[in-house]
Design a protein around this motif. Structure first.
Motif, PDB file in Angstrom:
ATOM      1  N   VAL A   7     -45.624 -41.382 -30.367  1.00 24.47           N
ATOM      2  CA  VAL A   7     -46.354 -41.341 -31.633  1.00 24.47           C
ATOM      3  C   VAL A   7     -47.625 -42.166 -31.502  1.00 24.47           C
ATOM      4  CG1 VAL A   7     -46.255 -41.841 -34.104  1.00 24.47           C
ATOM      5  CG2 VAL A   7     -44.181 -41.122 -32.901  1.00 24.47           C
ATOM      6  N   GLU A  26     -52.162 -42.232 -32.845  1.00 26.18           N
ATOM      7  CA  GLU A  26     -53.313 -41.561 -33.431  1.00 26.18           C
ATOM      8  C   GLU A  26     -53.985 -40.653 -32.403  1.00 26.18           C
ATOM      9  OE1 GLU A  26     -55.985 -44.404 -35.125  1.00 26.18           O
ATOM     10  OE2 GLU A  26     -54.469 -45.293 -36.434  1.00 26.18           O
ATOM     11  N   ASN A  82     -49.362 -37.019 -33.755  1.00 25.74           N
ATOM     12  CA  ASN A  82     -50.162 -38.015 -34.462  1.00 25.74           C
ATOM     13  C   ASN A  82     -49.782 -38.036 -35.940  1.00 25.74           C
ATOM     14  OD1 ASN A  82     -51.321 -35.701 -35.481  1.00 25.74           O
ATOM     15  ND2 ASN A  82     -53.275 -35.948 -34.425  1.00 25.74           N
ATOM     16  N   CYS A  83     -48.722 -37.293 -36.289  1.00 25.41           N
ATOM     17  CA  CYS A  83     -48.252 -37.219 -37.677  1.00 25.41           C
ATOM     18  C   CYS A  83     -47.223 -38.309 -37.970  1.00 25.41           C
ATOM     19  CB  CYS A  83     -47.604 -35.857 -37.954  1.00 25.41           C
ATOM     20  SG  CYS A  83     -48.708 -34.449 -37.783  1.00 25.41           S
ATOM     21  N   ASP A  84     -47.088 -38.610 -39.231  1.00 26.70           N
ATOM     22  CA  ASP A  84     -46.024 -39.500 -39.690  1.00 26.70           C
ATOM     23  C   ASP A  84     -44.779 -38.643 -39.904  1.00 26.70           C
ATOM     24  OD1 ASP A  84     -44.360 -41.320 -40.876  1.00 26.70           O
ATOM     25  OD2 ASP A  84     -45.463 -41.405 -42.788  1.00 26.70           O
ATOM     26  N   GLY A  93     -42.448 -39.600 -42.775  1.00 25.63           N
ATOM     27  CA  GLY A  93     -42.941 -39.145 -44.071  1.00 25.63           C
ATOM     28  C   GLY A  93     -42.772 -37.651 -44.256  1.00 25.63           C
ATOM     29  N   LYS A  94     -43.005 -36.895 -43.172  1.00 26.76           N
ATOM     30  CA  LYS A  94     -42.877 -35.441 -43.272  1.00 26.76           C
ATOM     31  C   LYS A  94     -41.428 -35.010 -43.490  1.00 26.76           C
ATOM     32  CE  LYS A  94     -45.604 -32.558 -41.343  1.00 26.76           C
ATOM     33  NZ  LYS A  94     -46.374 -31.658 -40.474  1.00 26.76           N
ATOM     34  N   VAL A 123     -44.450 -45.965 -29.723  1.00 22.95           N
ATOM     35  CA  VAL A 123     -45.556 -45.995 -30.682  1.00 22.95           C
ATOM     36  C   VAL A 123     -46.755 -46.638 -29.999  1.00 22.95           C
ATOM     37  CG1 VAL A 123     -46.344 -46.816 -32.924  1.00 22.95           C
ATOM     38  CG2 VAL A 123     -43.942 -46.177 -32.612  1.00 22.95           C
TER      39      VAL A 123
END
Length: 474
Positions: free
Chosen positions: A184, A186, A297-299, A302-303, A323
């Motif tokens: 994970v 950016e 690069n997504c959370d 949260g998804k 990370v």
């Protein structure tokens, strides 16, 4: 996954005096459980010598053999090699024999008439537990020690950041595991470089296959990964080998995993859980023989809470999670990266490597770098393409930073996430201004030009404030 693509890393030792059964059961282990790293022994008196010569993941032991029998060997193995699980596989279905074997240290007891799927499930479970124990032991020793065991593997990653060194140590610890790895970070933070480092750690001579799954609909995803047989759909005039098959023995890297459709997520989950897949148009399962590494690069947390990413897949991917810190948290790497990209760009543009001003890393350390290392690389290449002679100009970097910071949607280098907390007795404006100036000078390492930009005032105005402050302290 070993260098040769065998599983598990250390062999499974089959001990039985029937040579034909050894050959037949080796074949069953490979095609029913994906266990390809097998060593057979038909002479029971050789077992202890074999165990002394090399490590084994598991011993599968027959009971009824010429001396020493399995019942005689079992306590010797468990006493001298307590970390090696022993499964007794006997032709006798006798409760007292099974109980006695368990008392002597056997991990499990099966008869040769046991349903094959039940037996294979049990063996795979034992191997998985063994992998996890070995991995935990490696992780503990690796994180407690200084330095890296394989620093050459990470040579392509330019860093001296303690956070990145911690990532490297973690990767060394989990490289021997067969569980998926989720990276994970950016955009532009180096996720593919990390995945390639895992490939070099675990199976450097085996295939490396990368697939960007962003934008693939469910059909394209299935066809790309699993392949198809002839006639699977209109236009399928010949069979196509999927990327999983091409990566056999090596690593399959799935980038942008957070963009997968829910339909495709179900298929990926089955792939990870069952270790098998079906080519389009085929009803014959195929074993997965590749290490799977995913990046996003997504959370994903949260998804999955919003329902856009399956919870079961999210938890399955989190077996090993890396990370990556963004570049703004690795400011100590800026001089190294500047030098690296300048040398790289100079080589490609056929130019001499210029000297950059010492203020340049300081200027860059005040910038948030939404595009991370990829953005820095672009800045360096642009600056060198315009460079003619002398010291490298900072103008290109100043312009790039100014353009990005003029974007109203761009985050600041230090976003204010809430109201500033004040003490009960408010400070004066002069006191607050003085603290802001001190902090700006600290961040800019004494460079007034950079500090004035951080404060949003002109350099002469900053100079006047500094002069007034020094006079009041005199």
């Amino acid at each position: 996954m070993t260098h040769s693509g065998l599983y598990p890393k250390f062999p499974v030792l089959l001990v039985d005096d029937e040579v034909e059964w050894l050959e037949s059961f080796s074949f069953t282990l490979e095609y029913q459980a994906g266990i390809t790293h097998v060593m057979t022994c038909s002479q029971s008196h050789e077992v202890m010598a074999l165990l002394k010569e090399q490590p084994f993941s598991l011993v599968i032991l027959d009971m009824t053999m010429p001396p020493p029998t399995g019942e005689q060997l079992l306590p010797l193995i468990t006493a001298e090699y307590p970390d090696v699980p022993v499964v007794v596989l006997s032709g006798l279905n006798q409760l007292d024999t099974a109980v006695n074997c368990m008392k002597l240290g056997a991990t499990d007891y099966y008869t040769k008439t046991t349903e094959i799927s039940h037996l294979m499930t049990g063996l795979k479970r034992i191997l998985t537990e063994q992998d996890l124990r070995r991995e935990l032991q490696t992780l503990k020793s690796g994180l407690l020690s200084y330095g890296l065991n394989h620093p050459d593997v990470f040579e392509e990653i330019v860093t001296r950041s303690p956070m990145m060194i911690s990532v490297f140590k973690y990767l060394e610890a989990v490289a021997c595991s067969c569980e998926p790895i989720l990276i994970v970070g950016e955009s532009g933070s180096g996720k593919e470089l990390i995945a390639k480092a895992v490939h070099r750690l675990s199976c450097p001579d085996a295939p490396w296959v990368a697939v960007n799954v962003a934008g693939l609909d469910d059909t394209a995803f299935s066809d790309t990964l699993f392949g198809h047989v002839r006639g699977a759909f209109t236009g399928a005039d010949k069979p196509r080998e999927g990327m999983i098959a091409k990566a056999a023995g090596g690593v399959l890297f799935l980038d942008e995993i957070g963009d997968l459709s829910l339909q495709s997520q179900v298929k990926l989950l089955r792939l990870l859980q069952e270790k098998e897949y079906f080519a389009l148009g085929s009803d014959a399962p195929r074993q997965v023989e590749a290490r799977i590494i995913c990046a996003t690069n997504c959370d994903l947390a949260g998804k999955q809470q919003s329902g856009a990413f399956r919870k079961d897949l999210y938890y399955r991917l989190c077996s090993h999670q890396v990370v990556l810190p963004p570049l703004r948290e690795r400011s100590e790497d800026l001089p190294l990266l500047l030098t690296h990209f300048l040398e790289q760009a100079a080589d490609q543009l056929n130019k001499e490597v210029p000297t950059y001003p010492p203020q340049l890393p300081v200027l860059l350390s005040t910038y948030h770098f939404p595009g991370n290392i990829r953005e820095l690389r672009g800045m360096v290449y642009d600056a060198l393409s315009q460079h003619r002679q002398g010291i490298l100009s900072m103008d290109v970097f100043r312009q790039a930073i100014a353009i990005d910071e003029s974007d109203k949607n761009a985050p600041t280098s230090c976003p204010i996430t809430g109201r500033v907390m004040f003490p009960e007795q408010l400070p004066t404006l002069d006191e607050v201004a003085g603290q802001l100036v001190d902090e700006a000078m600290k961040r800019s390492q004494g460079n007034q030009s950079i500090a004035s930009k951080l404060l949003g005032i002109s350099q002469p105005a900053l100079s006047r404030r500094l002069k007034k402050s020094s006079e009041s302290c005199a």
